[in-house]
Design a protein around this motif. Structure first.
Motif, PDB file in Angstrom:
ATOM      1  N   GLU A 194       0.834  -1.211   0.000  1.00 46.00           N
ATOM      2  CA  GLU A 194       0.000   0.000   0.000  1.00 46.00           C
ATOM      3  C   GLU A 194       0.867   1.258   0.000  1.00 46.00           C
ATOM      4  O   GLU A 194       0.575   2.221  -0.691  1.00 46.00           O
ATOM      5  N   ALA A 195       1.911   1.249   0.822  1.00 45.40           N
ATOM      6  CA  ALA A 195       2.787   2.411   0.964  1.00 45.40           C
ATOM      7  C   ALA A 195       3.972   2.001   1.813  1.00 45.40           C
ATOM      8  O   ALA A 195       3.968   0.938   2.425  1.00 45.40           O
ATOM      9  N   PHE A 196       4.976   2.870   1.842  1.00 45.53           N
ATOM     10  CA  PHE A 196       6.053   2.671   2.811  1.00 45.53           C
ATOM     11  C   PHE A 196       6.475   4.005   3.384  1.00 45.53           C
ATOM     12  O   PHE A 196       6.176   5.063   2.840  1.00 45.53           O
ATOM     13  N   PHE A 197       7.158   3.914   4.542  1.00 45.26           N
ATOM     14  CA  PHE A 197       7.431   5.085   5.360  1.00 45.26           C
ATOM     15  C   PHE A 197       8.856   5.075   5.886  1.00 45.26           C
ATOM     16  O   PHE A 197       9.192   4.235   6.717  1.00 45.26           O
ATOM     17  N   PRO A 198       9.710   5.988   5.412  1.00 48.45           N
ATOM     18  CA  PRO A 198      11.033   6.144   6.013  1.00 48.45           C
ATOM     19  C   PRO A 198      10.840   6.745   7.416  1.00 48.45           C
ATOM     20  O   PRO A 198      10.045   7.667   7.597  1.00 48.45           O
ATOM     21  N   ILE A 199      11.536   6.216   8.393  1.00 52.97           N
ATOM     22  CA  ILE A 199      11.344   6.647   9.785  1.00 52.97           C
ATOM     23  C   ILE A 199      12.652   7.212  10.326  1.00 52.97           C
ATOM     24  O   ILE A 199      13.716   6.636  10.134  1.00 52.97           O
ATOM     25  N   GLY A 200      12.546   8.328  11.026  1.00 51.17           N
ATOM     26  CA  GLY A 200      13.704   8.924  11.673  1.00 51.17           C
ATOM     27  C   GLY A 200      13.310  10.105  12.531  1.00 51.17           C
ATOM     28  O   GLY A 200      12.132  10.376  12.750  1.00 51.17           O
ATOM     29  N   TYR A 201      14.310  10.799  12.994  1.00 49.54           N
ATOM     30  CA  TYR A 201      14.098  12.044  13.743  1.00 49.54           C
ATOM     31  C   TYR A 201      14.250  13.191  12.751  1.00 49.54           C
ATOM     32  O   TYR A 201      15.241  13.258  12.018  1.00 49.54           O
ATOM     33  N   SER A 202      13.308  14.072  12.745  1.00 48.56           N
ATOM     34  CA  SER A 202      13.307  15.163  11.771  1.00 48.56           C
ATOM     35  C   SER A 202      14.523  16.056  11.928  1.00 48.56           C
ATOM     36  O   SER A 202      14.916  16.414  13.038  1.00 48.56           O
TER      37      SER A 202
END
Length: 188
Positions: A142-150
Motif C-alpha cells: 500500500e505504501a512505505f514510510f522512512p522513519i527517523g528524527y526530523s
C-alpha cells in the motif's frame, strides 16, 4: 500529546538526523494500527520493518525519492487481500485501500506522538517493490514510510482549503444547514 496537537503538528519529513530510532518505538506505532477500523473486523495488514541499508537505498530508487535512503528504518504496509476478497468479492478493491488509509493515519499520529517523523511514500514501481520485499503475488504494497528524527525546522501548517468551500449539507451543492425548525443555521 493530545490528539489535536498531533494532528496539527504532523508534517511530512524529508530530512532525518543521523540518530537511529529505537525499533521498539516503531513497533509501538505499528501496534497502534490494530485499533484502526477494518471491514468485517478482518485485519488485512501486515508490516515489514526494513533496516537493511541496501534495501532502503533500492526503495529510494524505486520511488524516485532520494531522501528515503537517509532513513534508518522503513516500514512497508502490505494488504493481505485474500480474506477480504473472499468475504466481500468486488467491494474488496474499495475496502482494502480505505482501511489501509485508516491504519496509516493511526500510524502517522502515533509516530508524531512519540517524536518520530516520516513521509508517506505511495508512488513507486509496485511490481519491483513487491519483488524486492518478497511480498506474495496476491498481496499489495500500500505504501512505505522512512522513519527517523526530523532534521527540518517545523513550518506553520495551513489547513487544506476553506471548510465552507469543502462542505455541503444533505446533498451536493447545498451549503445551508437547517435546524430542526427549518431555519437556516449555517451558510458558507
Amino acid at each position: 500529546m493530545e490528539l489535536d496537537r498531533a494532528i496539527n503538528s504532523r508534517q511530512s519529513t524529508r530530512s532525518y538526523k543521523p540518530r537511529k530510532p529505537d525499533w521498539r518505538d516503531i513497533l509501538e506505532c505499528i501496534d497502534a494500527t490494530r485499533q484502526a477500523p477494518m471491514v468485517g473486523n478482518i485485519f488485512s495488514l501486515q508490516f515489514i520493518v526494513i533496516k537493511d541499508e541496501k534495501v532502503i537505498k533500492k526503495l529510494a530508487e524505486l520511488s524516485s525519492q532520494d531522501f528515503v535512503e537517509r532513513a534508518k528504518y522503513v516500514v512497508a504496509f502490505i494488504s493481505k487481500t485474500k480474506k477480504t476478497k473472499l468475504s466481500f468479492k468486488n467491494r474488496a478493491k474499495k475496502y482494502l485501500p480505505q482501511q489501509a488509509g485508516a491504519a496509516i493515519q493511526t500510524f502517522l499520529l502515533k509516530l508524531q506522538e512519540i517524536g518520530l517523523s516520516t513521509c508517506w511514500i505511495g508512488h513507486f514501481r509496485d511490481d519491483e517493490v513487491k519483488k524486492l520485499l518478497k511480498v506474495p503475488e496476491d498481496n499489495e504494497v500500500e505504501a512505505f514510510f522512512p522513519i527517523g528524527y526530523s532534521n527540518e525546522k517545523q513550518k506553520p501548517k495551513q489547513a487544506k482549503g476553506d471548510l465552507y468551500e469543502l462542505l455541503y449539507f444533505d446533498k451536493w451543492g447545498n451549503r445551508r444547514m437547517k435546524d430542526i425548525r427549518g431555519n437556516t443555521r449555517l451558510e458558507g
